[in-house]
Design an enzyme around this catalytic site. Sequence first.
Site, mmCIF file in Angstrom:
data_model
loop_
_atom_site.group_PDB
_atom_site.id
_atom_site.type_symbol
_atom_site.label_atom_id
_atom_site.label_comp_id
_atom_site.label_asym_id
_atom_site.label_seq_id
_atom_site.Cartn_x
_atom_site.Cartn_y
_atom_site.Cartn_z
ATOM 1 C CG PHE A 196 -12.915 1.143 -0.309
ATOM 2 C CD1 PHE A 196 -12.353 2.380 -0.526
ATOM 3 C CD2 PHE A 196 -12.192 0.201 0.408
ATOM 4 C CE1 PHE A 196 -11.082 2.689 -0.039
ATOM 5 C CE2 PHE A 196 -10.923 0.500 0.901
ATOM 6 C CZ PHE A 196 -10.376 1.746 0.676
ATOM 7 C CE LYS A 197 -10.520 5.384 3.074
ATOM 8 N NZ LYS A 197 -10.547 5.855 1.680
#
Length: 462
Positions: A111-112
């Site tokens: 998700f980063k």
Amino acid sequence: MKYISTRGQAPELGFNDVLLTGLARDGGLYVPLDLPHFSADDIRAFRGMRYQDVALRVMTPFVCPDIAEDDLSEIITKAYGTFRHKAIVPLSQSDSNHWILELFHGPTLAFKDVALQLLGHLFDHILTKQGRKVTIVGATSGDTGSAAIECIKDRACAEIFMLHPKGRVSDVQRRQMTTVLSPNVHNLAVDGNFDDCQAMVKALFNDLAFRDEITLSAVNSINWARVMAQIVYYFTSAVALGAPDREVSYSVPTGNFGDIYAGYMAQKMGLPIRQLIVATNRNDILTRVLTSGDYTVGNVSPTISPSMDIQVSSNFERLLHNLYDGQGDEVRRLMDGLTSSGSFTIDGPELNKAKQIFDAIQVSEGDTEATIKAVFAQTGQLIDPHTAVGVRAAELKNTDPATPMITLSTAHPAKFPDAVEKVTGQHPALPAHMADLFERPEKYDLLDHDLGALKSYIRENL
Ligand SMILES: *Cc1c(COP(=O)(O)O)cnc(C)c1O
């Protein structure tokens, strides 16, 4: 938008300076002076919009007047052009009223990327305009590193040094960093754990002379722009399930408190969120502080969800700022206590406030494995161990089955293949663009857990 430090003693800054500065000069974190508010009608207008268009609306108030709306629009288009799913962050369903928000379709499968792909283009935009160059130093428990490297590699505006705890990140995670051979990328395997790496980076930021000497900057989760980018998917996912005319709840696998804090910001900005569940693995400092008020740093214990093997949770300071109504001296008192004695306590009205905002629970390793297995058996879907922590926490903490529950899926299962294969018998395949990851050459150096050694390394390699 103006930004202030959580500790109240650093200069007020605009968005561009906050982006480039990372940590405030008084050791605090930057937070917006006041949050934009979205009415029910504003939120209703997001229905049917592309992710990029919602992102533009949600983020514009945070960047103006420093970045023009047209420029931001272009930056967003470029940032999310690297995602392999047209919806950018699609929702899938895992049970009657339980949904999985797939945040892992970016270049490094975690998700980063959602925040860091954007940050790379923001850095480029601002620094190119100013004709400047910065040095980015970061610490990673696995996923931040590759996402940060992917956003900075080959850019003329920045040099990046990334510290990871030697032997404590997965092979896939390490190779995603060390197989990037761009000359402006420097990977360092540090003899220590993630908190040691993070402490070294913090110490660099607190060394103001060195900080100025190398024009130090950060893309760690302390950077406000990352929180800002993460607020967007709370809006898009809630709207997809009926917001603002229906509440939704979230369960968020949490380490540095960045992702869940973005959810709290979305709620404060007007999104009707019923529950915000903080899901931790057995490194449960966040569960402890949010249930008993005790924030005592323990030893990091390795788990199958290594990106959450964290004891010092950087973004928690931002929550303290909210709990103490922006009183910088209170935040400073608690954080000084943490530095001197390894702990602080919140109690009374502040603890009650925290309990009203968040539910928190620790999920055991056994439960995490059982959840990966159960979700596969019930839906045919493979989920990674971090996502499984979130799914299990949602099952245990959900107080209203009629409200849609969304678990944030923070990594692609192929990033943690051993844990997934062990319990499902299925080997999650890497997407095609990464299929040859294990054949690519690696480049990295070893570093002692020593601040002086880090400084010399940076000076020699700049
Ligand atoms: C970083 C990370 C987390 C924790 O996110 P925070 O914002 O630090 O709370 C959870 N899962 C994965 C896969 C991560 O990479």
